[in-house]
Design an enzyme around this catalytic site. Structure first.
Site, PDB file in Angstrom:
ATOM      1  N   GLY A  45      36.768 -71.501   7.558  1.00 47.05           N
ATOM      2  CA  GLY A  45      37.084 -70.911   8.876  1.00 47.05           C
ATOM      3  C   GLY A  45      38.478 -70.306   8.869  1.00 47.05           C
ATOM      4  O   GLY A  45      38.748 -69.358   9.599  1.00 47.05           O
ATOM      5  N   CYS A  64      41.933 -67.921  11.485  1.00 44.30           N
ATOM      6  CA  CYS A  64      41.364 -67.502  12.770  1.00 44.30           C
ATOM      7  C   CYS A  64      40.766 -68.689  13.521  1.00 44.30           C
ATOM      8  O   CYS A  64      41.097 -68.929  14.680  1.00 44.30           O
ATOM      9  CB  CYS A  64      40.306 -66.435  12.530  1.00 44.30           C
ATOM     10  SG  CYS A  64      39.453 -65.930  14.012  1.00 44.30           S
ATOM     11  N   GLY A  81      42.730 -73.142  -5.451  1.00 45.02           N
ATOM     12  CA  GLY A  81      42.327 -72.359  -6.614  1.00 45.02           C
ATOM     13  C   GLY A  81      43.436 -71.443  -7.087  1.00 45.02           C
ATOM     14  O   GLY A  81      44.396 -71.151  -6.361  1.00 45.02           O
ATOM     15  N   GLY A  94      57.885 -59.115  19.613  1.00 48.85           N
ATOM     16  CA  GLY A  94      57.046 -58.670  20.738  1.00 48.85           C
ATOM     17  C   GLY A  94      55.770 -58.010  20.271  1.00 48.85           C
ATOM     18  O   GLY A  94      55.272 -57.080  20.911  1.00 48.85           O
ATOM     19  N   VAL A 129      51.607 -58.716  18.841  1.00 46.66           N
ATOM     20  CA  VAL A 129      50.458 -59.352  19.507  1.00 46.66           C
ATOM     21  C   VAL A 129      50.654 -60.864  19.668  1.00 46.66           C
ATOM     22  O   VAL A 129      50.495 -61.404  20.768  1.00 46.66           O
ATOM     23  CB  VAL A 129      49.161 -59.093  18.703  1.00 46.66           C
ATOM     24  CG1 VAL A 129      47.981 -59.760  19.372  1.00 46.66           C
ATOM     25  CG2 VAL A 129      48.919 -57.617  18.580  1.00 46.66           C
ATOM     26  N   GLU A 172      62.807 -58.468  20.953  1.00 43.43           N
ATOM     27  CA  GLU A 172      62.105 -57.549  20.045  1.00 43.43           C
ATOM     28  C   GLU A 172      63.109 -56.547  19.489  1.00 43.43           C
ATOM     29  O   GLU A 172      63.839 -55.913  20.245  1.00 43.43           O
ATOM     30  CB  GLU A 172      60.973 -56.837  20.809  1.00 43.43           C
ATOM     31  CG  GLU A 172      60.340 -55.660  20.103  1.00 43.43           C
ATOM     32  CD  GLU A 172      59.754 -55.980  18.731  1.00 43.43           C
ATOM     33  OE1 GLU A 172      58.922 -56.888  18.633  1.00 43.43           O
ATOM     34  OE2 GLU A 172      60.165 -55.305  17.746  1.00 43.43           O
ATOM     35  N   GLY A 211      55.585 -61.504  12.475  1.00 42.87           N
ATOM     36  CA  GLY A 211      54.561 -60.934  11.595  1.00 42.87           C
ATOM     37  C   GLY A 211      54.079 -61.919  10.552  1.00 42.87           C
ATOM     38  O   GLY A 211      54.596 -63.033  10.431  1.00 42.87           O
ATOM     39  N   ASP A 231      43.480 -60.273   5.276  1.00 37.63           N
ATOM     40  CA  ASP A 231      44.919 -60.097   5.488  1.00 37.63           C
ATOM     41  C   ASP A 231      45.702 -59.828   4.206  1.00 37.63           C
ATOM     42  O   ASP A 231      46.864 -59.431   4.258  1.00 37.63           O
ATOM     43  CB  ASP A 231      45.504 -61.346   6.171  1.00 37.63           C
ATOM     44  CG  ASP A 231      45.160 -61.420   7.650  1.00 37.63           C
ATOM     45  OD1 ASP A 231      44.357 -60.592   8.117  1.00 37.63           O
ATOM     46  OD2 ASP A 231      45.692 -62.313   8.346  1.00 37.63           O
ATOM     47  N   HIS A 237      27.824 -50.622  38.950  1.00 32.32           N
ATOM     48  CA  HIS A 237      28.827 -50.736  40.019  1.00 32.32           C
ATOM     49  C   HIS A 237      28.666 -52.071  40.741  1.00 32.32           C
ATOM     50  O   HIS A 237      27.547 -52.447  41.058  1.00 32.32           O
ATOM     51  CB  HIS A 237      28.619 -49.590  41.017  1.00 32.32           C
ATOM     52  CG  HIS A 237      29.563 -49.658  42.174  1.00 32.32           C
ATOM     53  ND1 HIS A 237      30.896 -49.311  42.055  1.00 32.32           N
ATOM     54  CD2 HIS A 237      29.372 -50.063  43.466  1.00 32.32           C
ATOM     55  CE1 HIS A 237      31.493 -49.478  43.226  1.00 32.32           C
ATOM     56  NE2 HIS A 237      30.593 -49.933  44.098  1.00 32.32           N
TER      57      HIS A 237
HETATM   58  P1  FAD Z   1      42.700 -66.531   6.449  1.00 29.27           P
HETATM   59  O1  FAD Z   1      41.923 -66.705   7.678  1.00 29.27           O
HETATM   60  O2  FAD Z   1      44.160 -66.826   6.490  1.00 29.27           O
HETATM   61  O3  FAD Z   1      41.983 -67.412   5.352  1.00 29.27           O
HETATM   62  C1  FAD Z   1      42.502 -67.621   4.096  1.00 29.27           C
HETATM   63  C2  FAD Z   1      41.981 -68.939   3.589  1.00 29.27           C
HETATM   64  O4  FAD Z   1      42.329 -69.079   2.234  1.00 29.27           O
HETATM   65  C3  FAD Z   1      42.573 -70.134   4.314  1.00 29.27           C
HETATM   66  O5  FAD Z   1      41.552 -70.962   4.799  1.00 29.27           O
HETATM   67  C4  FAD Z   1      43.423 -70.819   3.255  1.00 29.27           C
HETATM   68  O6  FAD Z   1      43.451 -72.219   3.392  1.00 29.27           O
HETATM   69  C5  FAD Z   1      42.691 -70.414   1.993  1.00 29.27           C
HETATM   70  N1  FAD Z   1      43.521 -70.445   0.804  1.00 29.27           N
HETATM   71  C6  FAD Z   1      44.744 -69.903   0.615  1.00 29.27           C
HETATM   72  N2  FAD Z   1      45.168 -70.136  -0.638  1.00 29.27           N
HETATM   73  C7  FAD Z   1      44.194 -70.818  -1.245  1.00 29.27           C
HETATM   74  C8  FAD Z   1      44.050 -71.358  -2.547  1.00 29.27           C
HETATM   75  N3  FAD Z   1      44.983 -71.208  -3.475  1.00 29.27           N
HETATM   76  N4  FAD Z   1      42.914 -72.007  -2.842  1.00 29.27           N
HETATM   77  C9  FAD Z   1      41.952 -72.177  -1.914  1.00 29.27           C
HETATM   78  N5  FAD Z   1      42.046 -71.707  -0.674  1.00 29.27           N
HETATM   79  C10 FAD Z   1      43.146 -71.026  -0.350  1.00 29.27           C
HETATM   80  N6  FAD Z   1      42.655 -61.897  14.712  1.00 29.27           N
HETATM   81  C11 FAD Z   1      41.756 -61.382  15.575  1.00 29.27           C
HETATM   82  O7  FAD Z   1      40.930 -60.561  15.180  1.00 29.27           O
HETATM   83  N7  FAD Z   1      41.729 -61.775  16.897  1.00 29.27           N
HETATM   84  C12 FAD Z   1      42.617 -62.661  17.394  1.00 29.27           C
HETATM   85  O8  FAD Z   1      42.562 -62.978  18.581  1.00 29.27           O
HETATM   86  C13 FAD Z   1      43.596 -63.206  16.510  1.00 29.27           C
HETATM   87  N8  FAD Z   1      44.488 -64.093  16.966  1.00 29.27           N
HETATM   88  C14 FAD Z   1      45.391 -64.648  16.089  1.00 29.27           C
HETATM   89  C15 FAD Z   1      46.308 -65.555  16.578  1.00 29.27           C
HETATM   90  C16 FAD Z   1      47.221 -66.140  15.720  1.00 29.27           C
HETATM   91  C17 FAD Z   1      48.221 -67.126  16.255  1.00 29.27           C
HETATM   92  C18 FAD Z   1      47.188 -65.825  14.326  1.00 29.27           C
HETATM   93  C19 FAD Z   1      48.140 -66.472  13.375  1.00 29.27           C
HETATM   94  C20 FAD Z   1      46.287 -64.909  13.837  1.00 29.27           C
HETATM   95  C21 FAD Z   1      45.381 -64.297  14.717  1.00 29.27           C
HETATM   96  N9  FAD Z   1      44.458 -63.353  14.271  1.00 29.27           N
HETATM   97  C22 FAD Z   1      43.565 -62.799  15.150  1.00 29.27           C
HETATM   98  C23 FAD Z   1      44.440 -62.896  12.864  1.00 29.27           C
HETATM   99  C24 FAD Z   1      43.338 -63.578  12.068  1.00 29.27           C
HETATM  100  O9  FAD Z   1      43.482 -64.966  12.167  1.00 29.27           O
HETATM  101  C25 FAD Z   1      43.426 -63.129  10.620  1.00 29.27           C
HETATM  102  O10 FAD Z   1      43.380 -61.719  10.562  1.00 29.27           O
HETATM  103  C26 FAD Z   1      42.268 -63.670   9.801  1.00 29.27           C
HETATM  104  O11 FAD Z   1      42.268 -65.079   9.835  1.00 29.27           O
HETATM  105  C27 FAD Z   1      42.381 -63.173   8.352  1.00 29.27           C
HETATM  106  O12 FAD Z   1      41.338 -63.699   7.595  1.00 29.27           O
HETATM  107  P2  FAD Z   1      41.502 -63.919   6.030  1.00 29.27           P
HETATM  108  O13 FAD Z   1      40.189 -64.394   5.555  1.00 29.27           O
HETATM  109  O14 FAD Z   1      42.099 -62.733   5.412  1.00 29.27           O
HETATM  110  O15 FAD Z   1      42.604 -65.051   5.885  1.00 29.27           O
END
Ligand code: FAD
Length: 465
Positions: free
Chosen positions: A39, A42, A114, A179, A181, A201, A265, A305, A442
């Site tokens: 999960g 997010c 990993g 400032g 999201v 900001e 960021g 990300d 409406h």
């Molecule tokens: P992640 O979700 O960060 O997942 C990466 C995973 O890799 C993690 O579970 C981590 O534990 C695992 N990992 C890392 N290194 C290793 C390793 N060496 N071995 C095994 N596992 C590893 N986005 C939206 O679209 N809507 C929103 O409302 C929103 N709100 C947000 C609010 C906050 C406070 C934050 C911080 C982010 C928000 N985001 C939102 C952004 C969103 O959470 C990210 O864009 C999204 O989680 C990116 O997904 P990802 O799979 O790239 O990375």
């Protein structure tokens, strides 16, 4: 000996698990490696808990403003521990469902950290003493909260969003550094809970990625809500004090508060994972990919990300699905290649009060790209449902002259629910006349989108065109 799969995914956040699920649907034997919980950010520390907190904030505002609607009520107390436990319960339910989905799709979940390595001339992922190999690997290790030099997150008075979501007691005052999201969403929720909030900001306006009219609208409403904003102001130093924190800005201004949320960021989680050591090129820490999300190593992909661009969960989902289907296409399992994911087509939502939605180009971006553009802003004052909600804001359309709508920008309570229609309009290159021909119910806020298109199509109904 290495365990062999069709696909190995490193990281089970939005990008990684979406890729694993789609690949499993396509009959791939998939290993999903996760050091924490399936999960990712997010579900456990991002989208879901923040939106639960913002919903609790909306409930607080509804109670506080009830008398405006003839419902007299008062807030007894804001129990932040109660808010956290409500958010936790939402996360737990979704986590259970997601875990079930991953299991029922036959995905092998490997719990552990990993690292990308090479074994017998191939790229593999190693976890402790085990090795996981596949013809295709997907890097999906996500991002982390950045800070600034000299500003160490201590988890007590200087917090990142992870710690801010676990607070069990509200501060009386807080500085939100940044400032964008995340900063704006926390500032909004904390203000609704009664915290004295100051946003600092460095750029001249909040949510600087948005159309300037949206930033102006947000700042106007935040000012009315009693949120202090210091823009165009860089932090020069920050110390913790006995009672909280003291921040000095480059212009000499001094701010004090009980705590600071650092929301400057998120950086890509790419260090110490063996990426450059095994030939995966990075750029400013982000994994370099081509438009098919393949890295500099053939057969190794990156999603979410880690890839420079919009850091949003639904972009991660789209990346993950794309990569699974692209591999399936290359191996002959799918006849047609999937469409590549373009950031311009990814909807953006900020869930503060007021909410912000944008898709496509801002007015300035459209001007740079096309020269002349046409715009129209429909004020929510003319929208019955917005009047009922007592919200202010607007829908702004940006269109190529005599061409399709290339940008939709909205601000106001609950406009996030209009994001689906907005993205259909820009991503299907709709002309104003196409949307003007659709009937909007409406009274609904979607009428504001309809009215704006009616106006651009030259037949305004409740506006002056
Ligand atoms: P992640 O979700 O960060 O997942 C990466 C995973 O890799 C993690 O579970 C981590 O534990 C695992 N990992 C890392 N290194 C290793 C390793 N060496 N071995 C095994 N596992 C590893 N986005 C939206 O679209 N809507 C929103 O409302 C929103 N709100 C947000 C609010 C906050 C406070 C934050 C911080 C982010 C928000 N985001 C939102 C952004 C969103 O959470 C990210 O864009 C999204 O989680 C990116 O997904 P990802 O799979 O790239 O990375």
């Amino acid at each position: 000996m290495a365990a062999s799969f069709d696909l190995v995914v490193l990281g089970a956040g939005s990008g990684g698990y979406a890729c694993a699920l789609r690949a499993a649907q396509l009959d791939f034997n998939v290993a999903l490696i996760e050091k924490d919980k399936v999960g990712g950010t997010c579900l456990h520390r991002g989208c879901i808990p923040t939106k639960a907190m913002l919903h609790a904030a909306e409930v607080a505002d509804s109670v506080r403003m009830g008398s405006q609607f003839g419902v007299h009520a008062a807030i007894d107390k804001i129990d932040l521990a109660g808010v956290v436990s409500y958010a936790d319960s939402v996360v737990a339910r979704i986590y259970k469902g997601l875990s079930g989905l991953v299991n029922s799709n036959g995905i092998t979940v490997v719990h552990g950290a990993g690292r990308l390595t090479r074994h017998d001339g191939h790229h593999v992922v190693s976890v402790d003493d085990e090795t996981y190999q596949a013809p295709n690997l997907v890097l999906a290790t996500g991002s982390y909260s950045r800070s600034l030099p000299g500003l160490e997150i201590d988890g007590a008075k200087i917090l990142a969003s992870e710690q801010a979501l676990r607070l069990e007691r509200l501060p009386t005052s807080a500085i939100v550094l940044g400032g964008g999201v995340i900063g704006v969403e926390f500032a909004s929720a904390w203000r609704s809970f009664g915290v004295d909030v100051t946003i600092v900001e460095a750029l001249p306006r909040l949510v600087s990625g948005e159309d300037p009219s949206i930033s102006a609208g947000l700042e106007r409403t935040f000012r009315k809500r009693g949120i202090t904003m210091v823009t165009g102001a860089a932090m020069s130093s920050c110390q913790t004090t006995e009672s909280g924190v003291r921040m000095e800005l480059a212009d000499g201004q001094v701010l004090e508060a009980e705590l600071i949320l650092v929301a400057v960021g998120r950086g890509p989680q790419t260090s110490g994972l063996g990426y450059p050591e095994t030939g995966v090129d990075l750029e400013d820490g982000f994994v370099k990919v081509n438009e098919r999300l393949e890295t500099s190593v053939p057969g190794v992909y990156a999603v979410g990300d880690l890839v420079r661009g919009l850091q949003l969960a639904h972009r991660g989902f789209a990346h993950g699905i794309f990569v699974a289907e692209d591999i399936a296409h290359r191996t002959g399992l799918l006849k047609r290649p999937p469409a590549t994911i373009v950031d311009l087509g990814v909807p953006r939502v900020t869930y503060s009060d007021p909410e912000i939605v944008s898709i496509g180009l801002s007015e300035d971006e459209a001007r740079t790209r096309f020269g002349e553009v046409e715009t129209f802003s429909y004020d929510l004052a003319g929208n019955g449902k917005s009047q009922i909600l007592k919200t202010r804001g607007f829908v702004k359309l940006v269109r190529r002259p005599s061409g399709p709508v290339v940008g939709v920008h909205m601000i106001g309570a609950r406009v996030s629910e209009l994001v689906g229609e907005a993205q259909l309009i820009t991503n299907w290159d709709a002309f104003p006349a196409d949307v003007a021909g659709l009937i909007h119910a409406h009274p609904s806020q979607s009428e504001a989108l309809g009215e704006a298109h009616l106006a651009l199509a030259g037949k305004p109904l409740h506006s002056h065109g």
